[in-house]
Design a protein around this motif. Sequence first.
Motif, PDB file in Angstrom:
ATOM      1  N   ASN A 316       0.686  -1.288  -0.114  1.00 25.00           N
ATOM      2  CA  ASN A 316      -0.152  -0.036  -0.046  1.00 25.00           C
ATOM      3  C   ASN A 316       0.732   1.388  -0.140  1.00 25.00           C
ATOM      4  OD1 ASN A 316      -3.074  -0.736   0.417  1.00 25.00           O
ATOM      5  ND2 ASN A 316      -1.830  -2.054   1.777  1.00 25.00           N
ATOM      6  N   GLU A 319       0.052   4.679  -1.515  1.00 26.06           N
ATOM      7  CA  GLU A 319      -0.844   5.726  -1.002  1.00 26.06           C
ATOM      8  C   GLU A 319      -0.102   6.582  -0.025  1.00 26.06           C
ATOM      9  OE1 GLU A 319      -4.293   5.855  -1.123  1.00 26.06           O
ATOM     10  OE2 GLU A 319      -3.889   4.642  -2.738  1.00 26.06           O
ATOM     11  N   LYS A 322       1.497  10.188  -1.945  1.00 23.32           N
ATOM     12  CA  LYS A 322       0.546  11.093  -2.713  1.00 23.32           C
ATOM     13  C   LYS A 322       0.688  12.385  -1.940  1.00 23.32           C
ATOM     14  CE  LYS A 322      -2.799   7.628  -4.377  1.00 23.32           C
ATOM     15  NZ  LYS A 322      -3.997   7.116  -4.104  1.00 23.32           N
TER      16      LYS A 322
END
Length: 322
Positions: A316, A319, A322
């Motif tokens: 992940n 994420e 960003k």
Amino acid sequence: MKKIMRVFVAGHNGMVGSAIVRQLSANKNVQIITRTRAELDLTNQQAVLEFFKTEKIDQVYLAAAKVGGIVANNTYPADFIYQNLTIQNNIIHSAHLCGVQDLLFLGSSCIYPKLAEQPMTEHALLTGILEPTNEPYAIAKIAGIKMCESYNRQYARNYRSVMPTNLYGTHDNFHPENSHVIPALLRRFHEAKLNGDKEVIAWGSGKPMREFLYVDDMAAASIYVMNLEQSVYEENTEPMLSHINVGSGVDYTIRELVETIAKVVGFEGEIKFDATKPDGAPRKLMNVERLESLGWQYSIALEKGLELAYKWFVDNQEEFRK
């Protein structure tokens, strides 16, 4: 047929709340009720009351909270005490007004005095001065415990409180500046491995000892305590000391933690400790005898938990960029 139980998990997007949701999802007799922050502002008293009136909730897991590290607690103390008090006041009182008998409040080990005797027992509560950096947050959590106790005494509710040790795992905060020790180290060693760094420097001497619990164990303990028979619970708690420590009862030196994380990540460079940096308290360990007497023990060892947390981070990590 068993009655379908409507269970509200407040804070379902957080690390603990999401773990509780995952485990409750396996029970076909449970209907999980959740609301995002956009759907329900938990600091809005009237909105929370209307939610409880409409949804006919049977059980509440109160995992919603404003949380953060030392910098955030120091910078925004008013936000931490106001938002946490308001959220828990609204949920606990609205649950009571709407006839909810069963509620579990999730606290924090920071409720105990800065210089509490180790391992910290439930009896250490309110026996000394709190750690100044997160005192507003800790006071809010202490108020939550006492609020649950008060509704139990005055209205015969079954509102219980659990105090977790240091938690880590899936859905943790891996932000490079305001994450806790395990996610911060997992990310640092991961990036050092990718960059081909020859060494990683860890803060402090490596001698302080800390206890850690994988978040799925915390969720399992929460569900276990919530559903204990009242007679069993009362035999192992006291009316004015109803909260229960949740942890492994096992601690590790920071050096052991750092070396295990390097192994899990696959970092093969050198590890150095900068002893000029502060160590913090020499030891923080929860006494979990009360929880064990109630029949629950942790099951996920540190290295296994770190492997699971690291896999989730790798899967992940976009994420976080960003």
